[in-house]
Design a protein around this motif. Structure first.
Motif, PDB file in Angstrom:
ATOM      1  N   MET A 256       0.932  -1.345  -0.050  1.00 42.39           N
ATOM      2  CA  MET A 256       0.025  -0.114   0.032  1.00 42.39           C
ATOM      3  C   MET A 256       0.778   1.246   0.038  1.00 42.39           C
ATOM      4  N   LYS A 257       0.397   2.380  -0.899  1.00 45.76           N
ATOM      5  CA  LYS A 257       1.329   3.350  -0.973  1.00 45.76           C
ATOM      6  C   LYS A 257       1.003   4.748   0.215  1.00 45.76           C
ATOM      7  N   ARG A 258       1.649   5.282   0.625  1.00 47.99           N
ATOM      8  CA  ARG A 258       1.417   6.276   1.583  1.00 47.99           C
ATOM      9  C   ARG A 258       1.676   7.498   1.006  1.00 47.99           C
ATOM     10  N   ILE A 259       0.576   8.256   0.714  1.00 52.60           N
ATOM     11  CA  ILE A 259       0.454   9.662   0.481  1.00 52.60           C
ATOM     12  C   ILE A 259       0.258  10.576   1.681  1.00 52.60           C
ATOM     13  N   VAL A 260       1.303  11.385   1.969  1.00 47.07           N
ATOM     14  CA  VAL A 260       1.262  12.333   2.953  1.00 47.07           C
ATOM     15  C   VAL A 260       1.094  13.614   2.233  1.00 47.07           C
ATOM     16  N   VAL A 261      -0.131  14.233   2.762  1.00 41.66           N
ATOM     17  CA  VAL A 261      -0.708  15.677   2.332  1.00 41.66           C
ATOM     18  C   VAL A 261      -0.567  16.477   3.419  1.00 41.66           C
ATOM     19  N   ILE A 262       0.535  17.569   3.366  1.00 40.11           N
ATOM     20  CA  ILE A 262       0.638  18.568   4.440  1.00 40.11           C
ATOM     21  C   ILE A 262      -0.049  19.816   3.821  1.00 40.11           C
ATOM     22  N   ASP A 263      -0.596  20.464   4.848  1.00 44.78           N
ATOM     23  CA  ASP A 263      -1.177  21.750   4.583  1.00 44.78           C
ATOM     24  C   ASP A 263      -1.103  22.722   5.761  1.00 44.78           C
ATOM     25  N   GLY A 264      -1.323  23.878   5.863  1.00 49.02           N
ATOM     26  CA  GLY A 264      -1.308  24.760   6.899  1.00 49.02           C
ATOM     27  C   GLY A 264      -2.919  25.837   6.739  1.00 49.02           C
ATOM     28  N   GLN A 265      -2.571  26.639   7.411  1.00 48.13           N
ATOM     29  CA  GLN A 265      -3.604  27.869   7.412  1.00 48.13           C
ATOM     30  C   GLN A 265      -4.954  27.225   7.638  1.00 48.13           C
ATOM     31  N   GLY A 266      -5.853  27.196   6.574  1.00 47.15           N
ATOM     32  CA  GLY A 266      -7.166  26.395   6.795  1.00 47.15           C
ATOM     33  C   GLY A 266      -7.193  24.972   6.506  1.00 47.15           C
ATOM     34  N   GLY A 267      -6.304  24.509   5.718  1.00 49.45           N
ATOM     35  CA  GLY A 267      -6.158  23.268   5.150  1.00 49.45           C
ATOM     36  C   GLY A 267      -7.042  23.054   3.851  1.00 49.45           C
ATOM     37  N   GLY A 268      -7.361  24.237   3.202  1.00 47.10           N
ATOM     38  CA  GLY A 268      -8.140  23.936   1.887  1.00 47.10           C
ATOM     39  C   GLY A 268      -7.488  23.274   0.895  1.00 47.10           C
ATOM     40  N   PHE A 269      -6.237  23.568   0.474  1.00 42.91           N
ATOM     41  CA  PHE A 269      -5.589  22.848  -0.544  1.00 42.91           C
ATOM     42  C   PHE A 269      -5.696  21.384  -0.262  1.00 42.91           C
ATOM     43  N   GLY A 270      -5.081  20.927   1.182  1.00 44.86           N
ATOM     44  CA  GLY A 270      -5.026  19.389   1.530  1.00 44.86           C
ATOM     45  C   GLY A 270      -6.525  18.801   1.437  1.00 44.86           C
ATOM     46  N   LYS A 271      -7.574  19.586   1.628  1.00 52.15           N
ATOM     47  CA  LYS A 271      -8.954  19.112   1.619  1.00 52.15           C
ATOM     48  C   LYS A 271      -9.202  18.721   0.566  1.00 52.15           C
ATOM     49  N   ARG A 272      -9.082  19.756  -0.539  1.00 50.43           N
ATOM     50  CA  ARG A 272      -9.507  19.164  -2.120  1.00 50.43           C
ATOM     51  C   ARG A 272      -8.830  18.007  -2.399  1.00 50.43           C
ATOM     52  N   LEU A 273      -7.481  18.264  -2.368  1.00 47.97           N
ATOM     53  CA  LEU A 273      -6.571  17.014  -2.647  1.00 47.97           C
ATOM     54  C   LEU A 273      -6.930  15.924  -2.091  1.00 47.97           C
ATOM     55  N   ILE A 274      -7.353  15.664  -0.787  1.00 44.99           N
ATOM     56  CA  ILE A 274      -7.634  14.402  -0.204  1.00 44.99           C
ATOM     57  C   ILE A 274      -9.053  13.664  -0.788  1.00 44.99           C
ATOM     58  N   GLU A 275     -10.132  14.967  -0.795  1.00 48.07           N
ATOM     59  CA  GLU A 275     -11.267  14.382  -1.498  1.00 48.07           C
ATOM     60  C   GLU A 275     -10.904  13.757  -2.797  1.00 48.07           C
ATOM     61  N   ARG A 276     -10.271  14.174  -3.600  1.00 45.61           N
ATOM     62  CA  ARG A 276     -10.085  13.727  -5.150  1.00 45.61           C
ATOM     63  C   ARG A 276      -9.449  12.458  -4.944  1.00 45.61           C
ATOM     64  N   LEU A 277      -8.321  12.392  -4.269  1.00 44.79           N
ATOM     65  CA  LEU A 277      -7.543  11.217  -4.122  1.00 44.79           C
ATOM     66  C   LEU A 277      -8.213  10.065  -3.634  1.00 44.79           C
ATOM     67  N   ASN A 278      -9.172  10.244  -2.770  1.00 48.73           N
ATOM     68  CA  ASN A 278      -9.747   9.199  -2.183  1.00 48.73           C
ATOM     69  C   ASN A 278     -10.713   8.382  -2.999  1.00 48.73           C
ATOM     70  N   LYS A 279     -11.123   9.171  -4.066  1.00 46.21           N
ATOM     71  CA  LYS A 279     -11.941   8.656  -5.167  1.00 46.21           C
ATOM     72  C   LYS A 279     -11.205   7.869  -6.414  1.00 46.21           C
ATOM     73  N   LEU A 280     -10.111   8.494  -6.507  1.00 48.76           N
ATOM     74  CA  LEU A 280      -9.021   7.872  -7.623  1.00 48.76           C
ATOM     75  C   LEU A 280      -8.052   6.878  -7.221  1.00 48.76           C
ATOM     76  N   THR A 281      -7.808   6.918  -5.913  1.00 48.71           N
ATOM     77  CA  THR A 281      -6.782   6.116  -5.224  1.00 48.71           C
ATOM     78  C   THR A 281      -7.146   5.430  -4.032  1.00 48.71           C
TER      79      THR A 281
END
Length: 139
Positions: free
Chosen positions: A1-26
């Motif tokens: 299993m591959k480990r994707i680490v999403v790092i974000d700060g402030q409000g987490g908007g970049f990370g949130k959007r990335l994770i939503e899309r990645l959950n569907k595709l990976t």
């Protein structure tokens, strides 16, 4: 299993959007959310990350354990992201053996020559494609 680490700060908007899309595709990947503050971590966990942690040490430790690191470009620049990205975080991300997929933003006060100006949605989609390719190549 591959480990994707999403790092974000402030409000987490970049990370949130990335994770939503990645959950569907990976769905086979483990997605770890590392927030540089608790608000960012919470946002990414709500988006469906497998696990989450907060702070400098969490970013450093998980950068070394990652197969792919994703987040804003400021992750490799000390004192960026309104000071949330420390020198230790920038060094850990830069020195990690993981594939890094960094999303450019003008908020870090740095311009990258040669990049087309894309909307945040377009940048997120491009990052998702790169991450999916990196996960597929490693299998």
């Amino acid at each position: 299993m591959k480990r994707i680490v999403v790092i974000d700060g402030q409000g987490g908007g970049f990370g949130k959007r990335l994770i939503e899309r990645l959950n569907k595709l990976t769905p086979e990947a483990e997605i770890i959310a590392v927030g540089l503050n608790s608000v960012a971590t919470t946002a990414m966990l709500r988006a469906g990350a497998s696990a989450g942690a907060t702070g400098e040490n969490a970013a450093v430790v998980n950068a070394h354990r990652a197969d792919v690191i994703a987040g804003p470009f400021g992750l490799v620049m000390a004192d960026s992201m309104l000071g949330e990205c420390t020198a230790k975080i920038a060094k850990a991300v830069a020195q990690s053996s993981a594939v890094r997929v960094l999303i450019p933003t003008t908020k870090c006060g740095t311009k990258i020559a040669g990049l087309a100006e894309l909307s945040l949605n377009e940048l997120i989609e491009d990052a998702v494609k790169m991450i999916c390719a990196a996960v597929s190549e490693a299998n």
